[in-house]
Design an enzyme around this catalytic site. Structure first.
Site, PDB file in Angstrom:
ATOM      1  N   GLY A  76       0.831  -1.209   0.000  1.00 13.17           N
ATOM      2  CA  GLY A  76       0.000   0.000   0.000  1.00 13.17           C
ATOM      3  C   GLY A  76       0.863   1.255   0.000  1.00 13.17           C
ATOM      4  NE  ARG A  84      -2.049  -4.648  -0.937  1.00 11.78           N
ATOM      5  CZ  ARG A  84      -1.639  -3.897   0.085  1.00 11.78           C
ATOM      6  NH1 ARG A  84      -0.506  -4.176   0.696  1.00 11.78           N
ATOM      7  NH2 ARG A  84      -2.355  -2.878   0.507  1.00 11.78           N
ATOM      8  CB  THR A 134       2.639   1.020   6.138  1.00  8.80           C
ATOM      9  OG1 THR A 134       1.283   0.816   6.593  1.00  8.80           O
ATOM     10  CG2 THR A 134       3.560   0.744   7.313  1.00  8.80           C
ATOM     11  CG  ASP A 139      -1.717   0.043   8.142  1.00 10.31           C
ATOM     12  OD1 ASP A 139      -2.597   0.878   7.904  1.00 10.31           O
ATOM     13  OD2 ASP A 139      -1.532  -0.976   7.452  1.00 10.31           O
ATOM     14  CG  ASP A 195       1.423  -2.401  10.436  1.00 10.23           C
ATOM     15  OD1 ASP A 195       2.318  -1.759   9.845  1.00 10.23           O
ATOM     16  OD2 ASP A 195       0.696  -3.216   9.861  1.00 10.23           O
TER      17      ASP A 195
END
Ligand code: F6P
Length: 328
Positions: A14, A75, A129, A131, A133
């Site tokens: 992403g 991806r 990213t 996120d 994470d």
């Protein structure tokens, strides 16, 4: 003297705001240190297909302020196969690429590790990213911009929520973690925040909404992390559940979706991306490989990629505590 003469750079998974600033930093550091640089389009898929472009300092003019990624992203299912990775290696060999910098998230890093186990091509990862994470860095490139984008969107939702005395469930991204939800929930003054790391429970959610009505609040916003499974309901089911159990509320749902990934990167994201891009090239030339650039207490640190993909940056529990206080 390093044997590395040509470094490739690509973005994978992403996209996130600040990826362009990271690409720019890699390309310009290569130019500064007189190492050739190749941009690979569309991540690992582009590596397999040889979708390469030589880059020099001028190739990255006017991109530092742009969201998305000039190298595009993807991806790649083919790269998950042995045959796909073999093709990718052959392309690197044919183009005399000695090392690469991958800008992406944990899926992209997992691919790089697998590839390096088989072909021993030196690489460094830059965490990109929204996120946040990834273990080994307090911030990923794009996260802070996404927080601002989300808060800006929720501020607008608040205008309409308060005009109509409505309750909004706002779903935000973050994959399996609640960093975006927790921070934007506090930043935008949400009534409740539903995150995978903390089980609020449906009963407590209803109690809290009842209490907020009783305290005279005419509208409310509940921020829901997309990865939250704690209530067993998605945002649309939550809307129905609350409408059935608390008919006093007129409920709406807003899923913010991919707009969270776009937009011009914040200054901090640009600076972090720039610092990481410079380090990634310097480390490769120093002979370091299989590390991820991270930032901790404003210092750029190196974490072995194998560790970075195993863990997740922990949520700050203090934020959970203060969000309870502030919704009084
Ligand atoms: O990892 C970034 C992210 O935006 C997540 O927050 C989200 O779950 C996912 O990517 C969406 O992926 P896609 O763009 O493939 O739909």
């Amino acid at each position: 003297m390093s044997h590395i003469r040509k470094i490739a750079v690509f973005t994978s998974g992403g996209d996130s705001p600040g990826m362009n600033a990271a690409i720019r930093a890699v390309v310009r550091t290569c130019a500064y240190l007189q190492v050739d640089c190749i941009g690979i389009f569309r991540g690992y898929q582009g590596m397999i297909e040889g979708d390469f472009m030589p880059m020099d300092a001028r190739s990255v003019n006017n991109i530092i302020n742009k969201g998305g990624t000039m190298l595009k992203s993807a991806r790649s299912d083919e790269f998950r196969t042995k045959a796909g990775r073999k093709k990718a290696y052959e392309q690197l060999q044919a183009n005399e690429i000695d090392a690469f910098v991958v800008i992406g998230g944990d899926g992209s890093f997992t691919g790089a590790i697998k590839f390096s186990e088989e072909y021993h091509v030196p690489f460094i990862g830059i965490p990109g990213t929204i996120d946040n994470d990834i273990w080994g860095t307090q911030l990923t490139v794009g996260y802070l911009t996404a927080l601002n984008t989300v808060v800006d969107a929720i501020d607008k939702i608040r205008d309409t929520a308060s005009s109509h005395h409505r309750l909004f469930f706002v779903e935000v991204m973050g994959r399996d973690v609640g960093h975006i939800a927790l921070n934007t929930g506090i930043g935008a003054g949400a009534e409740e925040i539903l995150i995978p790391e903390e089980d609020l429970g449906l009963e407590r959610l209803l109690d809290s909404l009842k209490r907020s009505k009783a305290r005279g609040k005419s509208s409310s916003i509940v921020v829901v992390a997309e990865g939250d499974r704690t209530t067993g309901k998605n945002v649309y089911e939550l809307k129905e559940y609350v409408e059935e159990n608390l008919p006093i509320y007129d409920v709406r749902v807003c899923v913010l979706g991919h707009m969270q990934r776009g937009g011009s990167p914040s200054c901090t994201d640009r600076v972090i991306a720039s610092r990481m891009g410079v380090k990634a090239v310097e480390w490769l030339l120093e002979g370091r490989t299989n590390f991820m650039t991270g930032i901790n207490e404003n210092i750029i640190i190196a974490t072995p990629i194998s560790e970075a993909i195993k863990g997740k940056t922990k949520l700050d529990k203090e934020l959970i505590r203060i969000s309870d206080i502030l919704t009084v």
